[in-house]
Design an enzyme around this catalytic site. Structure first.
Site, mmCIF file in Angstrom:
data_model
loop_
_atom_site.group_PDB
_atom_site.id
_atom_site.type_symbol
_atom_site.label_atom_id
_atom_site.label_comp_id
_atom_site.label_asym_id
_atom_site.label_seq_id
_atom_site.Cartn_x
_atom_site.Cartn_y
_atom_site.Cartn_z
ATOM 1 N N ARG A 1 9.402 38.358 -3.859
ATOM 2 C CA ARG A 1 10.238 37.750 -4.887
ATOM 3 C C ARG A 1 9.399 37.484 -6.134
ATOM 4 O O ARG A 1 8.216 37.172 -6.057
ATOM 5 C CB ARG A 1 10.855 36.443 -4.382
ATOM 6 C CG ARG A 1 12.026 36.667 -3.429
ATOM 7 C CD ARG A 1 12.670 35.353 -3.009
ATOM 8 N NE ARG A 1 11.801 34.591 -2.147
ATOM 9 C CZ ARG A 1 11.053 33.578 -2.517
ATOM 10 N NH1 ARG A 1 11.086 33.131 -3.763
ATOM 11 N NH2 ARG A 1 10.277 32.951 -1.657
ATOM 12 N N TYR A 6 12.976 45.076 -3.928
ATOM 13 C CA TYR A 6 12.527 44.230 -2.819
ATOM 14 C C TYR A 6 13.597 43.215 -2.392
ATOM 15 O O TYR A 6 14.254 42.590 -3.249
ATOM 16 C CB TYR A 6 11.216 43.486 -3.184
ATOM 17 C CG TYR A 6 10.932 42.416 -2.171
ATOM 18 C CD1 TYR A 6 10.423 42.764 -0.911
ATOM 19 C CD2 TYR A 6 11.275 41.095 -2.396
ATOM 20 C CE1 TYR A 6 10.241 41.794 0.056
ATOM 21 C CE2 TYR A 6 11.094 40.125 -1.434
ATOM 22 C CZ TYR A 6 10.578 40.476 -0.204
ATOM 23 O OH TYR A 6 10.422 39.524 0.757
ATOM 24 N N LYS A 31 19.340 35.299 -1.228
ATOM 25 C CA LYS A 31 18.875 34.137 -1.998
ATOM 26 C C LYS A 31 19.744 33.907 -3.233
ATOM 27 O O LYS A 31 20.032 32.763 -3.597
ATOM 28 C CB LYS A 31 17.426 34.341 -2.426
ATOM 29 C CG LYS A 31 16.488 34.690 -1.295
ATOM 30 C CD LYS A 31 16.361 33.581 -0.293
ATOM 31 C CE LYS A 31 15.328 33.967 0.760
ATOM 32 N NZ LYS A 31 15.081 32.918 1.724
ATOM 33 N N HIS A 80 18.051 26.215 2.478
ATOM 34 C CA HIS A 80 17.091 27.201 2.997
ATOM 35 C C HIS A 80 16.644 26.740 4.378
ATOM 36 O O HIS A 80 15.524 26.249 4.546
ATOM 37 C CB HIS A 80 15.906 27.261 2.019
ATOM 38 C CG HIS A 80 14.997 28.416 2.210
ATOM 39 N ND1 HIS A 80 13.682 28.387 1.791
ATOM 40 C CD2 HIS A 80 15.193 29.640 2.755
ATOM 41 C CE1 HIS A 80 13.109 29.556 2.065
ATOM 42 N NE2 HIS A 80 14.002 30.327 2.651
ATOM 43 N N SER A 126 9.446 29.833 2.497
ATOM 44 C CA SER A 126 9.358 31.216 2.959
ATOM 45 C C SER A 126 8.006 31.461 3.623
ATOM 46 O O SER A 126 6.972 31.013 3.126
ATOM 47 C CB SER A 126 9.494 32.168 1.773
ATOM 48 O OG SER A 126 10.705 31.940 1.100
ATOM 49 N N CYS A 143 6.871 30.329 6.470
ATOM 50 C CA CYS A 143 6.281 29.166 7.145
ATOM 51 C C CYS A 143 6.855 28.970 8.548
ATOM 52 O O CYS A 143 6.744 27.892 9.120
ATOM 53 C CB CYS A 143 6.479 27.906 6.330
ATOM 54 S SG CYS A 143 5.491 27.862 4.825
ATOM 55 N N ASP A 199 17.409 31.436 8.247
ATOM 56 C CA ASP A 199 17.003 31.326 6.841
ATOM 57 C C ASP A 199 17.934 30.472 5.984
ATOM 58 O O ASP A 199 17.465 29.787 5.096
ATOM 59 C CB ASP A 199 16.888 32.733 6.234
ATOM 60 C CG ASP A 199 16.101 32.763 4.927
ATOM 61 O OD1 ASP A 199 15.053 32.106 4.849
ATOM 62 O OD2 ASP A 199 16.539 33.442 3.981
ATOM 63 N N ARG A 215 8.307 43.067 6.038
ATOM 64 C CA ARG A 215 9.496 42.454 6.635
ATOM 65 C C ARG A 215 10.193 43.373 7.627
ATOM 66 O O ARG A 215 10.180 44.587 7.484
ATOM 67 C CB ARG A 215 10.504 42.140 5.516
ATOM 68 C CG ARG A 215 9.996 41.146 4.470
ATOM 69 C CD ARG A 215 10.342 39.746 4.844
ATOM 70 N NE ARG A 215 9.679 38.746 4.014
ATOM 71 C CZ ARG A 215 9.998 37.449 4.042
ATOM 72 N NH1 ARG A 215 10.949 37.017 4.836
ATOM 73 N NH2 ARG A 215 9.344 36.581 3.306
HETATM 74 O O1 SAT Z 1 12.318 37.937 0.220
HETATM 75 S S1 SAT Z 1 13.287 36.962 0.653
HETATM 76 O O2 SAT Z 1 13.575 36.066 -0.462
HETATM 77 O O3 SAT Z 1 14.504 37.608 1.067
HETATM 78 C C1 SAT Z 1 12.655 36.087 1.938
HETATM 79 C C2 SAT Z 1 12.023 34.827 1.513
HETATM 80 O O4 SAT Z 1 11.142 34.847 0.648
HETATM 81 O O5 SAT Z 1 12.396 33.771 2.051
HETATM 82 MN MN MN Z 2 13.761 32.451 3.157
#
Ligand code: SAT
Ligand code: MN
Length: 599
Positions: free
Chosen positions: A71, A210, A219, A239, A261, A263, A286, A378
């Site tokens: 991100r 991405y 998000k 979140h 994110s 963690c 998430d 991912r």
């Molecule tokens: O890359 S994402 O935003 O989908 C995952 C994250 O950073 O929590």
């Molecule tokens: Mn996330």
């Protein structure tokens, strides 16, 4: 003929088509056949590599451009009409200015490409008010990923009828193709914008393929736009993971947990308890949407349909249920390494094979100086494949939340678990949540920053108003505080002076969950400390765990000096929000300071 007569949708598609000039427009129906065609074409063009079907059926390996791996918070904007509404934690640009800038970027940007129309629904189509969106994208990788991550396709369009409200979400990789120009495996643009228009509930994304920048249901919609809707309508878009926890006696508890994110939300959501008789089932990993029910309790649903988890570190020890989910196939792996026999590999999976192809498509051997997989690589996989998915996942009413966990990555200061004194103190703990930064966002890794409710990059409005909204949520419990979830603050990542993790984490976190359930039941010993209630070492069930007594004491320790050192940081943090910071949070800070002084 478009498969809908929804006038607003058709008009918008016409407008975008005229602006971006794709070679063709394809309406996605979400079928198996469509998936096969898309993935075949992506394999053909070199964007995806098909994995060995014996090892990972119907699964693919993707590599991004090395500059498009996470991100981009610096390029993410909340374009509220009034700058003040974006608050000090978001980037802002006036909506008209952003639209003018991005319109020029979008002009002709889909030339030589296909524009896909992706109707999707966040949450159940059977929800009282289904939350629709339509993403227009020129990335077939995004279409394939959206099919995993959301309920997508013809059924959504049908449910939308002619007049359903929806969030228009426009996405382009920003890489038009001239006639005869060869495509690259991962088209993108150095200029990136991830823009949100909260008043008109629109999303415009440009330049990145991405996940968090391009799968706009996630998000952008389910957190940033939804948080604004939630503020206006009295609910919460958070979140958070959601889990179902069953005790050996068969008592069921539902727990939500907010962690930044990378963690460990996915690991906790799928935890395999080491404590005998305890059972965890997954509802979400998430995002949680939480609304008060008529019973005055806070009910949570997971609006997503897939898991988009961090790959490195995931294995049969840390998250066996994720590995079982992935073994069922139907997944896309991005920026991990490829084995010579057509499977995937990443750091944390045990002994590396003698040779791999790394995420940059280079030969890799165990002697290579860099990791084989990007730290933010991912897996994208259907949540219904999770062997411990709770049946409640499918229930549009969701589940009543008993406890909310806030947590971050902190080497020092923050004990393994702390119980908030009450709701407002819980909001204080969330509002001051701090964590070391991870590879999930572009930027330096390992720097402590405040990440309120793990929502710092995702709050779609002024964070001071967001804190007030959290405080006001207590009213939803029909005045009965006992109906509110209890709030806990956890930290699995505390280290000793020698840098070792003091707590084994993963499945052993079931011991912390047990203490939390004990506290909900009015049992479980805790010491009242200046920062909240912390378990006594005896109150934690450590049966069968070979832990040093000193380590247990150290992981639970509340160090007055460390906490006093946090006070100026929190003061500085709160000052950012000016008069938007709820006065009760200043009062919490004052009370904490006074308790520390007396300690
Ligand atoms: O890359 S994402 O935003 O989908 C995952 C994250 O950073 O929590
Ligand atoms: Mn996330």
């Amino acid at each position: 003929m478009p498969p809908t007569s929804h006038p607003r949708l058709l008009a918008w598609i016409d407008e975008v088509t005229a602006l971006t000039t794709p070679d063709r427009v394809v309406w996605c129906d979400g079928s198996e056949e469509e998936w096969r065609e898309l993935t075949d074409a992506l394999v053909e063009s070199g964007s995806l590599v098909r994995l060995d079907p014996q090892k990972k059926p119907n699964s693919f390996w993707a590599r991004t451009d090395p500059g498009d791996v996470a991100r981009v918070e610096e390029r993410t904007f909340i374009c509220s009409a009034d700058e003040a509404d974006a608050g000090p934690t978001n980037n802002w640009m006036a909506p008209a200015e952003m639209k003018a800038t991005m319109t020029e970027l979008y002009r002709g940007c889909m030339r030589g490409r296909t524009m896909y129309v992706v109707p999707f629904c966040m949450g159940s189509l059977d929800a009282p008010r289904p939350m629709f969106g339509v993403e227009l994208t020129d990335s077939p990788y995004v279409v394939a990923s959206m099919r995993i991550m959301t309920r997508m396709g013809a059924a959504v369009l049908t449910a939308m009828g002619d007049d359903a409200d929806f969030v228009p979400a426009l996405h382009s990789v920003g890489a038009p193709l001239e006639p005869g120009q060869a495509d690259v495996p991962w088209p993108c643009n150095e200029t990136k914008y991830i823009s949100h228009f909260p008043e008109t509930r629109e999303i415009w994304s440009f330049g990145s393929g991405y996940g968090g920048n391009s799968l706009l249901g996630k998000k952008c919609y389910a957190l940033r736009i939804a948080s604004v809707a939630a503020r206006d309508e009295g609910w919460l878009a958070e979140h958070m993971l959601i889990m179902k926890l069953t005790s050996p006696e068969g008592q069921v508890r539902y727990v939500a947990g907010a962690f930044p994110s990378a963690c460990g939300k996915t690991n906790l959501a799928m935890l395999e308890p080491t404590l005998p008789g305890w059972k965890v089932e997954t509802i979400g990993d998430d995002i949680a949407w939480m609304r008060f029910g008529e019973d005055g309790r806070l009910w949570a649903t997971n609006p997503e349909f897939g898991l988009f988890g961090v790959a490195p570190g995931t294995d049969f020890h840390t998250n066996p249920n994720a590995m079982r989910t992935l073994a069922r196939g139907n997944s896309v792996f991005t920026n991990v390494a490829l084995t010579d026999d057509g499977d995937i590999w990443w750091e944390g999976m045990g002994e590396p094979p003698a040779h791999l192809t790394d995420w940059k498509n280079q030969d890799w051997t165990p002697g290579s100086p860099t990791p084989s997989s990007h730290p933010n690589s991912r897996f994208c996989t259907p949540i219904e494949q999770c062997p411990i998915l709770a049946e409640e996942y499918h229930d549009p009413r969701g589940v009543p939340i008993d406890a909310i966990l806030f947590g971050g990555r902190r080497r020092t200061t923050v004990p393994l678990v702390t119980e908030a004194r009450d709701w407002v103190h819980g909001v204080y703990l969330g509002a001051t949540l701090s964590s070391e930064t991870t590879a999930a966002a572009v930027g330096q890794v390992g720097v402590v920053r405040r990440d309120p409710m793990a929502m710092l990059p995702f709050i779609g409005y002024h964070a001071g108003d967001y804190f007030q909204h959290w405080i006001d949520m207590a009213k939803g419990a029909s005045g009965d505080a006992a109906k509110l979830p209890k709030v806990f603050y956890v930290n699995w990542f505390r280290r000793g002076d020698d840098g070792r993790f003091l707590w084994p984490g993963f499945g052993e976190n079931s011991r912390v969950l047990k203490w939390i359930v004990d506290r909900l039941d009015g049992k479980g010993d805790g010491v009242e400390t200046p920062i909240g209630h912390v378990p006594t070492p005896e109150a934690l069930d450590l049966t069968g765990l070979d832990l040093d007594e000193a380590d247990v004491a150290a992981v639970l320790r509340v160090d007055r000096d460390e906490w006093l050192a946090e006070i100026p940081q929190v003061t500085e943090w709160f000052t950012k929000f000016g008069d938007k910071l709820p006065a009760v949070l200043w009062a919490e800070l004052d009370a904490l300071r006074a308790r520390l002084a007396d300690a």
